[in-house]
Design a protein around this motif. Sequence first.
Motif, PDB file in Angstrom:
ATOM      1  N   PRO A  23       0.830  -1.208   0.000  1.00  0.00           N
ATOM      2  CA  PRO A  23       0.000   0.000   0.000  1.00  0.00           C
ATOM      3  C   PRO A  23       0.866   1.260   0.000  1.00  0.00           C
ATOM      4  CG  PRO A  23      -0.776  -1.576   1.641  1.00  0.00           C
ATOM      5  CD  PRO A  23       0.544  -2.081   1.160  1.00  0.00           C
ATOM      6  N   ARG A  24       0.439   2.263  -0.739  1.00  0.00           N
ATOM      7  CA  ARG A  24       1.139   3.548  -0.769  1.00  0.00           C
ATOM      8  C   ARG A  24       0.801   4.339   0.488  1.00  0.00           C
ATOM      9  NH1 ARG A  24       2.722   5.496  -5.899  1.00  0.00           N
ATOM     10  NH2 ARG A  24       2.329   7.595  -5.136  1.00  0.00           N
ATOM     11  N   LEU A  25       1.821   5.011   1.035  1.00  0.00           N
ATOM     12  CA  LEU A  25       1.600   5.863   2.200  1.00  0.00           C
ATOM     13  C   LEU A  25       1.240   7.285   1.803  1.00  0.00           C
ATOM     14  CD1 LEU A  25       4.534   4.780   4.541  1.00  0.00           C
ATOM     15  CD2 LEU A  25       2.162   4.044   4.613  1.00  0.00           C
ATOM     16  N   GLY A  26       1.623   7.684   0.589  1.00  0.00           N
ATOM     17  CA  GLY A  26       1.396   9.070   0.186  1.00  0.00           C
ATOM     18  C   GLY A  26       2.523   9.961   0.672  1.00  0.00           C
ATOM     19  N   ASP A  27       2.564  11.171   0.174  1.00  0.00           N
ATOM     20  CA  ASP A  27       3.686  12.066   0.454  1.00  0.00           C
ATOM     21  C   ASP A  27       3.806  12.422   1.921  1.00  0.00           C
ATOM     22  OD1 ASP A  27       4.336  12.037  -2.176  1.00  0.00           O
ATOM     23  OD2 ASP A  27       3.357  13.946  -2.660  1.00  0.00           O
ATOM     24  N   ALA A  28       2.705  12.481   2.641  1.00  0.00           N
ATOM     25  CA  ALA A  28       2.749  12.886   4.044  1.00  0.00           C
ATOM     26  C   ALA A  28       2.699  11.692   4.986  1.00  0.00           C
ATOM     27  CB  ALA A  28       1.598  13.850   4.355  1.00  0.00           C
ATOM     28  N   GLY A  29       2.735  10.479   4.418  1.00  0.00           N
ATOM     29  CA  GLY A  29       2.604   9.294   5.245  1.00  0.00           C
ATOM     30  C   GLY A  29       3.757   9.111   6.219  1.00  0.00           C
ATOM     31  N   ARG A  82      25.491 -12.198   2.514  1.00  0.00           N
ATOM     32  CA  ARG A  82      25.094 -13.505   1.986  1.00  0.00           C
ATOM     33  C   ARG A  82      25.651 -14.634   2.852  1.00  0.00           C
ATOM     34  NH1 ARG A  82      26.414 -11.088  -3.330  1.00  0.00           N
ATOM     35  NH2 ARG A  82      24.447 -10.487  -4.301  1.00  0.00           N
ATOM     36  N   ARG A  83      26.853 -14.435   3.370  1.00  0.00           N
ATOM     37  CA  ARG A  83      27.432 -15.464   4.248  1.00  0.00           C
ATOM     38  C   ARG A  83      26.611 -15.630   5.521  1.00  0.00           C
ATOM     39  NH1 ARG A  83      32.644 -13.349   2.554  1.00  0.00           N
ATOM     40  NH2 ARG A  83      32.746 -12.048   4.408  1.00  0.00           N
ATOM     41  N   LEU A  84      25.873 -14.584   5.889  1.00  0.00           N
ATOM     42  CA  LEU A  84      25.018 -14.659   7.074  1.00  0.00           C
ATOM     43  C   LEU A  84      23.611 -15.132   6.733  1.00  0.00           C
ATOM     44  CD1 LEU A  84      26.009 -11.320   8.855  1.00  0.00           C
ATOM     45  CD2 LEU A  84      26.866 -13.631   9.310  1.00  0.00           C
ATOM     46  N   GLY A  85      23.374 -15.415   5.463  1.00  0.00           N
ATOM     47  CA  GLY A  85      22.061 -15.894   5.049  1.00  0.00           C
ATOM     48  C   GLY A  85      21.095 -14.807   4.649  1.00  0.00           C
ATOM     49  N   LEU A  86      21.571 -13.553   4.565  1.00  0.00           N
ATOM     50  CA  LEU A  86      20.709 -12.444   4.158  1.00  0.00           C
ATOM     51  C   LEU A  86      20.998 -12.071   2.711  1.00  0.00           C
ATOM     52  CD1 LEU A  86      20.645  -9.984   7.208  1.00  0.00           C
ATOM     53  CD2 LEU A  86      18.902 -11.619   6.489  1.00  0.00           C
ATOM     54  N   VAL A  87      20.045 -12.326   1.837  1.00  0.00           N
ATOM     55  CA  VAL A  87      20.182 -12.024   0.416  1.00  0.00           C
ATOM     56  C   VAL A  87      19.095 -11.016   0.072  1.00  0.00           C
ATOM     57  CG1 VAL A  87      20.189 -12.949  -1.917  1.00  0.00           C
ATOM     58  CG2 VAL A  87      21.078 -14.329  -0.022  1.00  0.00           C
ATOM     59  N   ALA A  88      19.505  -9.826  -0.325  1.00  0.00           N
ATOM     60  CA  ALA A  88      18.543  -8.744  -0.553  1.00  0.00           C
ATOM     61  C   ALA A  88      17.454  -9.150  -1.531  1.00  0.00           C
ATOM     62  CB  ALA A  88      19.282  -7.499  -1.056  1.00  0.00           C
ATOM     63  N   GLU A  89      17.845  -9.774  -2.632  1.00  0.00           N
ATOM     64  CA  GLU A  89      16.878 -10.136  -3.655  1.00  0.00           C
ATOM     65  C   GLU A  89      15.816 -11.103  -3.115  1.00  0.00           C
ATOM     66  OE1 GLU A  89      20.720  -8.892  -5.549  1.00  0.00           O
ATOM     67  OE2 GLU A  89      20.137 -10.186  -3.864  1.00  0.00           O
ATOM     68  N   ASP A  90      16.254 -12.083  -2.336  1.00  0.00           N
ATOM     69  CA  ASP A  90      15.312 -13.061  -1.779  1.00  0.00           C
ATOM     70  C   ASP A  90      14.409 -12.409  -0.730  1.00  0.00           C
ATOM     71  OD1 ASP A  90      16.589 -14.880  -3.383  1.00  0.00           O
ATOM     72  OD2 ASP A  90      17.753 -15.780  -1.754  1.00  0.00           O
ATOM     73  N   TRP A  91      14.987 -11.561   0.105  1.00  0.00           N
ATOM     74  CA  TRP A  91      14.225 -10.907   1.175  1.00  0.00           C
ATOM     75  C   TRP A  91      13.139 -10.007   0.581  1.00  0.00           C
ATOM     76  CZ3 TRP A  91      13.621  -5.785   2.768  1.00  0.00           C
ATOM     77  CH2 TRP A  91      13.107  -5.585   4.056  1.00  0.00           C
ATOM     78  N   LEU A  92      13.464  -9.277  -0.474  1.00  0.00           N
ATOM     79  CA  LEU A  92      12.483  -8.394  -1.099  1.00  0.00           C
ATOM     80  C   LEU A  92      11.370  -9.180  -1.775  1.00  0.00           C
ATOM     81  CD1 LEU A  92      14.951  -5.772  -2.562  1.00  0.00           C
ATOM     82  CD2 LEU A  92      13.090  -5.253  -0.958  1.00  0.00           C
ATOM     83  N   ALA A  93      11.720 -10.306  -2.377  1.00  0.00           N
ATOM     84  CA  ALA A  93      10.714 -11.106  -3.086  1.00  0.00           C
ATOM     85  C   ALA A  93       9.783 -11.847  -2.136  1.00  0.00           C
ATOM     86  CB  ALA A  93      11.415 -12.104  -4.007  1.00  0.00           C
ATOM     87  N   ALA A  94      10.204 -11.998  -0.875  1.00  0.00           N
ATOM     88  CA  ALA A  94       9.444 -12.830   0.056  1.00  0.00           C
ATOM     89  C   ALA A  94       8.171 -12.175   0.553  1.00  0.00           C
ATOM     90  CB  ALA A  94      10.328 -13.212   1.251  1.00  0.00           C
ATOM     91  N   ARG A  95       8.127 -10.819   0.539  1.00  0.00           N
ATOM     92  CA  ARG A  95       6.928 -10.135   1.013  1.00  0.00           C
ATOM     93  C   ARG A  95       6.781  -8.800   0.320  1.00  0.00           C
ATOM     94  NH1 ARG A  95       7.314  -9.163   6.874  1.00  0.00           N
ATOM     95  NH2 ARG A  95       7.449  -6.920   6.533  1.00  0.00           N
ATOM     96  N   ALA A  96       5.574  -8.464  -0.066  1.00  0.00           N
ATOM     97  CA  ALA A  96       5.342  -7.203  -0.776  1.00  0.00           C
ATOM     98  C   ALA A  96       5.596  -6.006   0.143  1.00  0.00           C
ATOM     99  CB  ALA A  96       3.908  -7.153  -1.304  1.00  0.00           C
ATOM    100  N   GLY A  97       6.044  -4.910  -0.462  1.00  0.00           N
ATOM    101  CA  GLY A  97       6.130  -3.642   0.241  1.00  0.00           C
ATOM    102  C   GLY A  97       7.406  -3.406   1.017  1.00  0.00           C
TER     103      GLY A  97
END
Length: 398
Positions: free
Chosen positions: A168-174, A267-282
């Motif tokens: 969901p968009r927050l808008g400019d003042a969100g 990545r060595r710690l198991g945090l991959v930006a691409e996977d984390w972003l794809a896992a949940r919207a927003g």
Amino acid sequence: MFAVRCCDVPGRCAVETWFAWGLADLTGAPDDPPGAPSAPVAARVEALVAALAPLDVDAAHVLAGRAALHGWKRAGRTSANGSCRLLRAADGWLAVNLSRPTDLDLLPALLEAEVSSDHWGSVAAAAASRPAEVLADRAQLLGIPAAVLGSAAGLAPLRTHRLGEPGPRLGDAGRLGSCVVLDLSAMWAGPLCVHLLGRAGAHVVKVEDVRRPDGARFGPPEFYAELHAGHASVVLDFGTPAGRAALAALAAEADVVVESSRPRALRRLGLVAEDWLAARAGRTWISITGYGRDDPAQRVAFGDDAAVAGGLVATAPDGSPVFCGDAIADPLTGLYAAAAGLASRRSGGGHLLDVAMAGVCAAVNRPADGPAYLHRRGADGTLRHVPEGAAADPDTAR
């Protein structure tokens, strides 16, 4: 008297603003008059601050507050904190930053020679006999922050990648009242970004490795406390399965990640930006590095050398470059990353924001359009516009 294209905003002088913010006291050599960069940097900072509205951000405090706590002043070709030097090479200038004990330990390998008790003298002598790029590349190969003056000109300050579905968009003042920010950054740029997101209403959880605490903890406690006030703090052992599992659990609950690490380290710690972003919207991932996530050499950078890479220096009366501000790439990048992060959240997220410190400095240092305005130094040391057609005053001209 000298000319500078100082006004991106009609009627506002970026040079006068630079002086009003106290940054001239951090620009130039101690025995020279205080100075300012030739680009309208202050006007561009004001634009960044405006992008953070409705937050009320004190640009002068953000840029000069740390130096004020330490009592640091301008030191010419030595950075305000003393760790970085601008050195004349055989074909130009470069910055070398020796801020950590390990950097000093690596000097014999960098110089391929014994190092005298005057280690900066040894580095300066070696630089004078070599091309700037050769010494900077060798330093980076060893993990020592170094950069050729202006080498990052044209580097983008921000690359935005849509890697997840928007929410969901927050808008400019969100505001960010329901947003959880996982802070994996350290020192200044990342924590400043997180501080501003927290002021916009986000709940912040700062996570540190027990073996590598945030280096800012060893500076003025007031500075660290200001950046992290009101944030939850968690210390984990990233070297253990339990520590990595706890980190993964915290990341799973987060809406925003802010980090300042090389991608392969996370990545060595198991945090991959691409996977984390794809896992949940927003979601929004804010990555702050010296030269961007795709930098082939994965170069390291701190605030002063990154500024030099972006060409963000002032010019001494003899024409040589001098530092301006205190590790200025750090606060500039923190402002830039926060503005980008807020814009992402307000538009629904789903972004990987790749912020490059040297690129931010190159962007704020770009030449301005329009005429160059003359400035005259007054008896109090400040610089003022010279009215069009006015004659130079030999007693106050620079």
